[in-house]
Design a protein around this motif. Structure first.
Motif, PDB file in Angstrom:
ATOM      1  N   THR A  40       0.997  -1.239  -0.190  1.00 18.14           N
ATOM      2  CA  THR A  40      -0.123   0.030   0.167  1.00 18.14           C
ATOM      3  C   THR A  40       0.814   1.235  -0.136  1.00 18.14           C
ATOM      4  O   THR A  40       0.429   2.352  -0.368  1.00 18.14           O
ATOM      5  CB  THR A  40      -0.805   0.032   1.180  1.00 18.14           C
ATOM      6  N   CYS A  85       1.304   1.500  -4.014  1.00 18.96           N
ATOM      7  CA  CYS A  85       0.295   1.638  -4.863  1.00 18.96           C
ATOM      8  C   CYS A  85      -0.537   3.025  -4.971  1.00 18.96           C
ATOM      9  O   CYS A  85      -0.862   3.599  -3.644  1.00 18.96           O
ATOM     10  CB  CYS A  85      -0.752   0.733  -4.433  1.00 18.96           C
ATOM     11  N   HIS A 104      -3.212   3.609  -6.695  1.00 18.29           N
ATOM     12  CA  HIS A 104      -4.719   3.332  -6.800  1.00 18.29           C
ATOM     13  C   HIS A 104      -5.009   3.919  -8.157  1.00 18.29           C
ATOM     14  O   HIS A 104      -5.949   4.552  -8.563  1.00 18.29           O
ATOM     15  CB  HIS A 104      -5.576   4.047  -5.889  1.00 18.29           C
ATOM     16  N   GLY A 124      -5.719   2.053 -10.835  1.00 16.93           N
ATOM     17  CA  GLY A 124      -6.631   1.264 -11.442  1.00 16.93           C
ATOM     18  C   GLY A 124      -6.244   0.434 -12.698  1.00 16.93           C
ATOM     19  O   GLY A 124      -7.093  -0.223 -13.109  1.00 16.93           O
ATOM     20  N   PRO A 168     -12.112  -2.274  -6.543  1.00 19.22           N
ATOM     21  CA  PRO A 168     -11.769  -1.094  -7.352  1.00 19.22           C
ATOM     22  C   PRO A 168     -10.582  -0.242  -6.712  1.00 19.22           C
ATOM     23  O   PRO A 168      -9.797   0.734  -7.563  1.00 19.22           O
ATOM     24  CB  PRO A 168     -13.036  -0.339  -7.243  1.00 19.22           C
ATOM     25  N   ASP A 169     -10.164  -0.164  -5.646  1.00 14.70           N
ATOM     26  CA  ASP A 169      -9.095   0.314  -5.031  1.00 14.70           C
ATOM     27  C   ASP A 169      -7.820  -0.213  -5.270  1.00 14.70           C
ATOM     28  O   ASP A 169      -6.587   0.325  -5.145  1.00 14.70           O
ATOM     29  CB  ASP A 169      -9.079   0.275  -3.387  1.00 14.70           C
ATOM     30  N   GLY A 170      -7.789  -1.490  -6.104  1.00 14.12           N
ATOM     31  CA  GLY A 170      -6.492  -1.999  -6.640  1.00 14.12           C
ATOM     32  C   GLY A 170      -6.030  -3.015  -5.567  1.00 14.12           C
ATOM     33  O   GLY A 170      -4.980  -3.623  -5.804  1.00 14.12           O
ATOM     34  N   VAL A 171      -6.546  -2.796  -4.315  1.00 15.12           N
ATOM     35  CA  VAL A 171      -5.531  -3.365  -3.176  1.00 15.12           C
ATOM     36  C   VAL A 171      -6.232  -4.763  -2.810  1.00 15.12           C
ATOM     37  O   VAL A 171      -5.610  -5.937  -2.884  1.00 15.12           O
ATOM     38  CB  VAL A 171      -5.737  -2.408  -1.802  1.00 15.12           C
TER      39      VAL A 171
END
Ligand code: SF4
Ligand code: SF4
Length: 497
Positions: free
Chosen positions: A225, A228, A230, A232, A245-248
């Motif tokens: 994190t 990242c 975010h 997408g 949707p947050d990519g995590v």
């Protein structure tokens, strides 16, 4: 594991396994073929669930369960690496541009779990639906009965120049009802126009089985994190819609370990590692969104399908449906056959063909012998050897040569000696049974002009006829043959000769 090359390694691995799958179809009589024949059906949903419930006899199940158990370690890798239908979807991505109009957030992805549940429930009523909904059988049928004949029709000879040891078939083989096989395959493939891997995400019961097991898997996607941003990119590029949707967050049961997210992340934030499930952010579980109403619908529809088995089965007493030598009793045969088409593919004379609804809806895509197209070779036992479920029992050559699959009947009104008093000895000549099931009887008869002539009239001896169909195949009368093979009147126990 962070290397972006893993996405390429995965594609190479998938391609190699796809080659094994194709080789098992086109190399019909060697160890590659037999290894593939054992390997792929073992992965089918019939092998690892339904077969135990319906027929209790499934070859290769240990292999299938062994591979399935790896899911607890590696997640749903099967769908990204092994499944031939999955490989076909990935290959067709360039041709089918998804509209992405239906979003997975409508929770239609839960349908595959309901399909799985329903197929298992139905199995308890002795009804096998694996042949219609299993990705392995859908892929086998499509490749064997539609794509391979199509490709070899165009280039059987060129294939033999390219592929070592490949023997071009020396007859134009095609399968009766191939168009229905093609329709099912193209519809399944065409679903990807809604979104990539539609079948895998929404409908596949085998994928659902792997999804359930993968929820507890140890090999997982992890996102740093701190790195990242975010953007997408991974979310957009995921063919399975397995990234939040947050990519995590990862929807673990949808992740097929294709490693596209590793490749797509420009910030080095994604990695795959072995971790306890509780230590990784995983969103959703396989049962999410399944309501009591869904379960009621599944229970009701399963009961309805099971209840209809009697009427569906009733339609299959068509006397022209000849099953391969060694086939189980009709009702057991329908339960055991997974409609994989392997028996039809290996048949050297192109005698076996998929039914459409001639044997009832429940008989759809099961093999039948059509003697006018091909006869059962007296020296061959191949279909029983390759049948992965024992729907066709493996017979020794001496047993097969006595096994009764049908009985020949002469149609006197079109048979040349009987109807036109013209001598024709073809059926007697080709009959392979040692003491001839067709003999010729000399008779003095009046011909159409009223003149007395001597003719040799063919007569079938039902007690010797095994129904191989070579007489019907070779009958020189054009169109409808003057000798036809029909179902035997004997019970199965009496048909071993
Ligand atoms: S989800 Fe089903 S069809 Fe898709 S790749 Fe997996 S097993 Fe094959
Ligand atoms: S009978 Fe033929 S189609 Fe049916 S399971 Fe056996 S090999 Fe497959």
């Amino acid at each position: 594991m962070k290397s972006k090359h893993w996405s390429i390694y995965r594609s190479i691995g998938q391609l190699l396994l796809w080659f094994v799958f194709v080789a098992s179809i086109i190399y019909l009589h060697d160890p590659v073929s037999d290894a593939g024949i054992g390997f792929y059906p073992s992965l089918s949903i019939h092998s690892i669930t339904i077969g135990y419930i319906t027929t209790h006899t499934v070859k290769y199940a240990v292999l299938g369960l062994g591979l399935f158990s790896l899911t607890f370690l590696l997640g749903r890798f099967f769908c990204g690496w092994v499944c031939p239908l999955g490989a076909t979807f990935d290959a067709s991505d360039a041709l089918i541009q998804p509209k992405e109009k239906i979003k997975a957030k409508t929770n239609i992805t839960r349908i595959k779990f309901l399909v799985l549940l329903s197929s298992v429930l139905i199995a308890f009523f002795g009804f096998t639906v694996s042949g219609y909904i299993d990705p392995i059988t859908i892929a086998y049928r499509a490749y064997e009965l539609f794509l391979y004949p199509f490709v070899s029709f165009i280039g059987s000879k060129p294939l033999s120049w390219i592929l070592p040891g490949y023997e071009a078939r020396d007859y134009p083989f095609y399968y009766y009802n191939w168009a229905w096989v093609a329709v099912v395959f193209l519809v399944v493939l065409g679903l990807s126009s809604f979104f990539r891997r539609f079948w895998c995400r929404v409908l596949c019961p085998l994928g659902a089985m792997y999804a359930v097991a993968s929820h507890a898997s140890l090999f997982r996607r992890v996102v740093d994190t701190d790195k990242c941003i975010h953007c997408g990119a991974c979310v957009k590029g995921c063919r399975m819609g397995a990234i939040a949707p947050d990519g995590v967050g990862t929807i673990e049961h949808e992740c097929i370990k294709c490693f596209d997210c590793l490749k797509n992340c420009n910030y080095d934030a994604v990695s795959f590692t072995f971790k306890r499930p509780s230590k990784v952010k995983s969103i959703e579980h396989p049962g999410k969104g399944i309501t009591r109403r869904d379960l009621l619908i599944v229970a009701g529809s399963s009961a309805m399908v099971a209840a209809s088995k009697v009427s569906l089965f009733a339609a299959s007493h068509d006397s022209s449906i000849i099953r391969p030598p060694g086939a189980l009793r009709e009702s057991q045969f329908l339960d055991a056959c997974i409609r994989c088409g392997q028996c039809m593919n290996v048949c050297p004379t192109n005698a076996l063909h998929p039914c459409f609804v001639e044997a009832g809806f429940y008989g759809m895509f099961t093999p039948r012998l059509i003697p006018r197209i091909g006869y059962c070779d007296f020296t061959c036992t191949r279909c029983g050897q390759v049948c992965p479920t024992g729907a066709i029992q493996e017979l020794s050559l001496s047993t097969k040569q006595k096994f009764v699959i049908g009985t020949a009947y002469i149609l006197h009104d079109i048979c040349l000696p009987w109807s036109e008093q013209i001598n024709c000895i073809v059926c007697e000549e080709v009959c392979p049974v040692a003491n001839k099931a067709i003999t010729l009887e000399k008779k003095i008869v009046k011909n159409t002009k009223g003149i007395q002539v001597e003719v040799l009239l063919p007569v079938v001896h039902e007690d010797r006829c095994i129904g191989c169909g070579i007489c019907e195949n070779r009958c020189p009368v054009s169109g409808q043959a003057a000798i036809v093979v029909r179902k035997p009147k004997l019970k199965l126990e009496e048909r071993y000769g």
